[in-house]
Motif scaffolding. Sequence first.
Motif, short mmCIF file in Angstrom:
data_model
loop_
_atom_site.label_atom_id
_atom_site.label_comp_id
_atom_site.label_asym_id
_atom_site.label_seq_id
_atom_site.Cartn_x
_atom_site.Cartn_y
_atom_site.Cartn_z
N ASP A 184 0.83 -1.20 0.00
CA ASP A 184 0.00 0.00 0.00
C ASP A 184 0.87 1.25 0.00
OD1 ASP A 184 0.93 0.32 2.61
OD2 ASP A 184 -0.97 -0.25 3.55
N ARG A 188 3.32 -1.26 3.05
CA ARG A 188 2.96 -2.47 3.81
C ARG A 188 2.41 -3.52 2.85
NH1 ARG A 188 -0.96 0.58 8.04
NH2 ARG A 188 -1.82 1.16 5.99
N GLU A 190 0.12 -5.61 2.72
CA GLU A 190 -1.11 -6.02 3.37
C GLU A 190 -2.33 -5.39 2.70
OE1 GLU A 190 0.85 -6.20 7.88
OE2 GLU A 190 -0.26 -4.44 7.20
N TYR A 191 -3.38 -6.20 2.55
CA TYR A 191 -4.67 -5.69 2.10
C TYR A 191 -5.54 -5.49 3.32
CZ TYR A 191 -9.33 -5.62 -0.05
OH TYR A 191 -10.61 -5.29 -0.43
N ARG A 192 -5.89 -4.26 3.60
CA ARG A 192 -6.64 -3.91 4.80
C ARG A 192 -8.07 -3.55 4.44
NH1 ARG A 192 -3.35 -2.36 9.32
NH2 ARG A 192 -1.20 -2.96 8.91
N GLN A 193 -9.01 -4.18 5.14
CA GLN A 193 -10.42 -3.95 4.87
C GLN A 193 -11.18 -3.89 6.19
OE1 GLN A 193 -12.30 -7.08 2.61
NE2 GLN A 193 -13.83 -5.72 1.75
N ILE A 194 -12.13 -2.95 6.30
CA ILE A 194 -12.94 -2.83 7.51
C ILE A 194 -14.16 -3.73 7.38
CG2 ILE A 194 -14.19 -1.27 9.03
CD1 ILE A 194 -11.17 -0.77 8.87
N GLU A 199 -10.74 -4.10 11.54
CA GLU A 199 -9.83 -4.15 10.39
C GLU A 199 -9.35 -5.58 10.16
OE1 GLU A 199 -6.56 -1.11 8.80
OE2 GLU A 199 -5.86 -2.23 10.54
N GLN A 200 -9.58 -6.08 8.94
CA GLN A 200 -9.06 -7.37 8.52
C GLN A 200 -7.81 -7.13 7.68
OE1 GLN A 200 -10.22 -10.33 9.35
NE2 GLN A 200 -12.20 -9.83 10.24
N VAL A 201 -6.75 -7.89 7.96
CA VAL A 201 -5.48 -7.73 7.26
C VAL A 201 -5.12 -9.04 6.57
CG1 VAL A 201 -3.04 -7.14 7.45
CG2 VAL A 201 -4.71 -6.01 8.94
N ARG A 202 -4.89 -8.98 5.26
CA ARG A 202 -4.53 -10.18 4.50
C ARG A 202 -3.26 -9.93 3.72
NH1 ARG A 202 -10.94 -10.71 3.10
NH2 ARG A 202 -11.49 -11.76 5.05
N GLY A 284 -4.70 -10.04 -2.02
CA GLY A 284 -5.20 -10.28 -0.68
C GLY A 284 -6.32 -11.30 -0.65
#
Length: 337
Positions: A184, A188, A190-194, A199-202, A284
Motif C-alpha cells: 500500500d 505495507r 497487506e490488504y486492509r479492509q474494515i 480491520e481485517q489484514v490479509r 489479498g
Amino acid sequence: MLRMELDERDLDSGQKHQKHFERLPSVVESDTEIEKDFERLRIMNLNCHLAVLENDYLYHIALEKSERLKKAFSDVKYICMGGSPKRMYQFAHYIKEVIGLQLPIGVALQNISEESDRYAMYKIGPVISVNHGIGCPSISILLNELIKLIHYAGCKDVTFFRIGTCGGVGVEPGTIIVTSEAVDGMFRPEYRQIVLGKEQVRKTKCDEDLVNDILEIGKVHEDKDGIKKVISGKTLCANDFYEGQGRLDGAFCEYTSSEKMDFLQKCKENGVKNIEMESLCFTGLLNHAKIRGVVICVALVDRLNGDQVVSHDLNIEFQERPFKLVAKYIKKQLEKN
C-alpha cells in the motif's frame, strides 16, 4: 449460445443443490455444523453460509447457481482479468487464436454477463476473460462472484491473472512487471479492509512458483513475438489515480513537485517497480482463498521521468504485451496437460 443455455430454468429444483455436499440442512443448528462440510472444499476460508443457500444469484455477472452453470464452467482453469471491457474482449479473441479454439459456424464470442451491464465476461474453452473495472472496490466485487462461480462449478486448480497497465518506477516504458507482492501507500504488504467495524489484514504476496514460471517465459521470448523486457518487483497499489499516485494534475494537490519526486524515489528505494490500483485486493483475496494468482502489467510511463503517455498508438502496442506473455503461459500449460 452459452447465455441461452444458462438462461434455461432447471425443472427439478433439487438440481440447484450444491453437489459438494451430501446434504443441505433446512435448519442450521450451528456454524460448526456447516463448517464441517466445508473442510472438504478446495477453496480456503469460503463463506460457510453458502452451504445453506439453495439459490445464489451472482448479480454483477448475471449468473445463477445451478447444474447448468456447473456443466458450462467446470472446465475453467484460467481466469484473466483486466480493467477495460474492450481490452478483455480483444484478449478473448487473442487467446482463442493462440489455443486454437474453433467455434461452431455462425457462433461468435458473447458477453456472458451482458444482462448485468457491470462487467463483460467471455468464456474461451478453459479460459475466462473478464474486465474488473477500476480500483479495489470494483475488483473486490468481481473476485467474490468469480470465486463463488468456480466453487459452484466444481473447478479444480484455477489460476487467476490480472493483466493491465501501470506507471513504472525507474523502469523503461514498455517493460512488463510481474508483481512479487503488492504494497500500500505506506509500503505495507497487506490488504486492509474494515469488516463489521474491525480491520481485517490479509497478505499480498503473489504465488512465487507462478511468478518464476512467467519470468522464465519472458526470458525465453524476450525481444521476440512482441514481448520486450520482463522483470519482477513490488507493486504499489493506490486508492485513486491522482493524489494517491502523486500526480500534479488532479482537482486537488496539496504537495509540491519536489515532494512528489521524493515519494517516487522512496518507492524505488523500497523495491517498488510500478504503481496501479487493484493489486492489493487481487492478491489479498486470492491469498485468503489459497488460489494461485499473479499480477502482470506493462509500464506506460516511467513516473520518475513524467506522467504522460508518449502516444496513443504506442499505448495500444504496450497493452498487448501482457496478453502475449500470459497467452504463452496458458498455451504451454494446456499442451503439457
